[in-house]
Design an enzyme around this catalytic site. Structure first.
Site, PDB file in Angstrom:
ATOM      1  N   HIS A 269       0.835  -1.210   0.000  1.00 37.75           N
ATOM      2  CA  HIS A 269       0.000   0.000   0.000  1.00 37.75           C
ATOM      3  C   HIS A 269       0.875   1.266   0.000  1.00 37.75           C
ATOM      4  O   HIS A 269       0.729   2.128  -0.865  1.00 37.75           O
ATOM      5  CB  HIS A 269      -0.914  -0.028   1.235  1.00 37.75           C
ATOM      6  CG  HIS A 269      -1.820   1.154   1.358  1.00 37.75           C
ATOM      7  ND1 HIS A 269      -3.144   1.111   1.018  1.00 37.75           N
ATOM      8  CD2 HIS A 269      -1.599   2.430   1.781  1.00 37.75           C
ATOM      9  CE1 HIS A 269      -3.700   2.306   1.213  1.00 37.75           C
ATOM     10  NE2 HIS A 269      -2.779   3.122   1.690  1.00 37.75           N
ATOM     11  N   GLU A 270       1.794   1.330   0.960  1.00 34.22           N
ATOM     12  CA  GLU A 270       2.622   2.540   1.063  1.00 34.22           C
ATOM     13  C   GLU A 270       3.539   2.689  -0.155  1.00 34.22           C
ATOM     14  O   GLU A 270       3.798   3.796  -0.603  1.00 34.22           O
ATOM     15  CB  GLU A 270       3.436   2.539   2.363  1.00 34.22           C
ATOM     16  CG  GLU A 270       2.587   2.579   3.636  1.00 34.22           C
ATOM     17  CD  GLU A 270       1.536   3.678   3.677  1.00 34.22           C
ATOM     18  OE1 GLU A 270       1.781   4.771   3.135  1.00 34.22           O
ATOM     19  OE2 GLU A 270       0.442   3.425   4.240  1.00 34.22           O
ATOM     20  N   HIS A 273       1.735   4.462  -2.827  1.00 35.03           N
ATOM     21  CA  HIS A 273       1.836   5.917  -2.624  1.00 35.03           C
ATOM     22  C   HIS A 273       3.217   6.417  -3.059  1.00 35.03           C
ATOM     23  O   HIS A 273       3.351   7.458  -3.698  1.00 35.03           O
ATOM     24  CB  HIS A 273       1.645   6.267  -1.146  1.00 35.03           C
ATOM     25  CG  HIS A 273       0.229   6.224  -0.665  1.00 35.03           C
ATOM     26  ND1 HIS A 273      -0.776   6.967  -1.229  1.00 35.03           N
ATOM     27  CD2 HIS A 273      -0.357   5.535   0.362  1.00 35.03           C
ATOM     28  CE1 HIS A 273      -1.925   6.737  -0.566  1.00 35.03           C
ATOM     29  NE2 HIS A 273      -1.692   5.865   0.388  1.00 35.03           N
ATOM     30  N   GLU A 299      -4.712   7.804  -3.081  1.00 30.78           N
ATOM     31  CA  GLU A 299      -5.183   6.549  -2.480  1.00 30.78           C
ATOM     32  C   GLU A 299      -5.488   5.510  -3.565  1.00 30.78           C
ATOM     33  O   GLU A 299      -5.381   4.309  -3.317  1.00 30.78           O
ATOM     34  CB  GLU A 299      -6.418   6.847  -1.616  1.00 30.78           C
ATOM     35  CG  GLU A 299      -6.782   5.755  -0.631  1.00 30.78           C
ATOM     36  CD  GLU A 299      -5.752   5.500   0.472  1.00 30.78           C
ATOM     37  OE1 GLU A 299      -4.774   6.268   0.603  1.00 30.78           O
ATOM     38  OE2 GLU A 299      -5.929   4.508   1.189  1.00 30.78           O
TER      39      GLU A 299
END
Ligand code: ZN
Length: 505
Positions: A269-270, A273, A299
């Protein structure tokens, strides 16, 4: 060169210089904040708050400076501006307008009120006592509404003003329409899943996973995604987050020894980003329109990687063997298919950050309904815990036994972040719609992913989503990239297909 064009080029140089300084100041604040959440010793907090307040105040001064206003005005009058400069001028004008309409003492008062409310919230959460937080939340709400009304003018609602800070060009009404379609469809899917006789075997996730081995494994994964470690680093923090600049992306992650799943998906997830930041246009990075498009688009990048790629069967066709090798003996008897269904198990939970792919958006719909009612004055703070329990039962089918597992679980409202939650759901929707567009170009996507070749995905996102930055706002970006306005349909199609197969619906 004529005198006039000389003057124009001076104006442009000066305009760019002023804008770059504002970006630099904001980036410095971001890095100090990262440091506070990772390595700063506890006693550093007081002095750090002064440093951050000083930078915020200088930034506010720069953005509201009359010189920047004059330059923006003069340049905007010029014919035939290129589209990047037009976008910069649009963004500077918008941000200046918001900053100028906000009385200075209101800004300072908001910072103080939110700082106190955050400590009160922490205590209320620890003691599971909403009463401790209630007067603070009332004060935060009052000042947030006051600030929104000060900026409001041509916005349809105060909530629109708040939303605009995170998601320009999106409205409360547009969200209501999206969520009215999304919410019932998800509740229906959830009920069918709960009625299914096929349940993933969660025992396959159990084991002891040494943290150093987890760190090594997730690092391999994000390198395969194309995350550049010479332009970023990975550290630990209580809550995973991403900060920094495109040449210096700071990712954090958390680990627990009895379960490797949160570390894997937290990291993917990170890194999603992080790839967005690393993929921005370096030539426009210090310009106002060179940064990320919106929080919803940010997101979309993390969710796309985490859920649509990371939790796919193709992804684990390649990654399951390296995972087994990273933890010798722990997963030896686990089959790929059992692993895949277990990491995708749908289990309604009371806590948003623990929610699965199907129920996650329902948690967001709940927060949107409650916070828009709070801002509109249709719901009062003392009635909030009850309204929360009612909505949780209606949407997810669960009733929290305590406010710790209910209304107190998120930090956002104590920090004055109203209008922020919807960007999480928008991220899921944009992500799914982008992926459908990507599949039209990368027809072999599943085969690539199953071979561990993730770079083509990064390159497609770089070109279509990352590099444009904020040249357009999110709705226009979506239209350009996918050929259609944002719709819940692609996300729903994805969930129906995936969970229909897992739960044999
Ligand atoms: Zn995120």
């Amino acid at each position: 060169m004529s005198e006039q064009s000389d003057e124009l080029s001076d104006h442009l140089t000066r305009f760019r210089a002023l804008c770059s300084t504002i970006q630099d100041l904001q980036q410095a604040q971001g890095l100090l904040d990262w440091d506070q959440q990772t390595f700063m010793p506890r006693l550093g907090a007081e002095q750090r708050s002064h440093q951050l307040a000083a930078l915020a105040s200088v930034t506010h001064e720069r953005i509201t400076a009359p010189e920047l206003g004059e330059l923006t005005h003069q340049l905007s009058e010029q014919p035939n501006l290129d589209q990047d400069l037009r976008a910069d001028l649009r963004e500077v004008a918008r941000e200046r307008q918001r900053a100028l309409r906000l009385p200075r003492d209101l800004v300072a008062e908001r910072a103080r009120v939110c700082a106190r409310a955050q400590s009160a919230w922490e205590e209320a959460l620890t003691r599971d006592d909403f009463q401790l937080f209630q007067p603070h939340l009332e004060r935060v709400l009052q000042i947030v509404r006051q600030a929104a009304e000060a900026i409001r003018q041509d916005h349809a609602s105060a909530y629109d003003v708040l939303l605009e800070e995170y998601e320009p060009a999106t409205s409360e009404q547009a969200l209501r329409q999206l969520f009215d379609e999304l919410g019932p469809a998800l509740t229906d899917l959830l009920q069918r899943i709960q009625g299914s006789a096929h349940k993933p075997d969660l025992s396959v996730l159990q084991g002891r996973f040494p943290i150093r081995a987890q760190e090594a494994f997730v690092l391999q994964v994000i390198e395969r995604m194309g995350f550049a470690l010479d332009a970023g680093r990975v550290d630990r923090s209580t809550h995973p987050f991403t900060a920094g600049t495109m040449w210096d992306v700071r990712i954090t992650n958390r680990y627990r020894e009895d379960n490797v799943v949160p570390a894997i998906f937290g990291m993917i997830h990170e890194a999603g980003h992080g790839l967005y930041e690393q993929g921005l246009d370096p030539k426009r990075y210090r310009d106002f329109s060179g940064g990320y498009c919106s929080l919803g688009i940010h997101e979309s990048q993390s969710r796309l990687w985490e859920n649509l790629i990371g939790r796919s069967r193709s992804f684990w066709r390649f990654h399951f063997e390296p995972l087994k090798q990273a933890f010798p003996g722990v997963l030896d008897r686990v089959q790929l298919d059992h692993w895949y269904t277990a990491i995708n198990a749908v289990r309604p939970s009371l806590i948003r950050v623990d929610a699965d792919e199907v129920t996650y958006n329902l948690h967001v719909v709940l927060r949107f309904q409650l916070e828009s009612a709070l801002i509109a004055g249709q719901l009062q703070v003392p009635d909030l815990p009850g309204a929360w329990r009612e909505a949780m039962q209606r949407l997810v089918g669960l009733t929290p036994a305590s406010d710790r597992e209910g209304v107190l679980q998120d930090v956002h409202w104590s920090a004055g972040l109203f209008g922020y939650f919807p960007t999480y759901a928008l991220g899921n929707l944009y992500g799914a719609q982008f992926l459908e567009a990507m599949r039209r170009d990368l027809t072999e996507m599943d085969e690539l992913v199953a071979r561990g070749e993730l770079r083509p995905i990064k390159q497609w996102l770089n070109e279509h989503v990352h590099r444009p930055g904020r040249r357009d706002w999110a709705p226009q970006l979506c239209q350009r990239v996918t050929g259609a306005p944002l719709s819940p349909a692609p996300a729903l199609r994805h969930l129906e297909r995936k969970y229909g197969e897992i739960y044999r619906l």
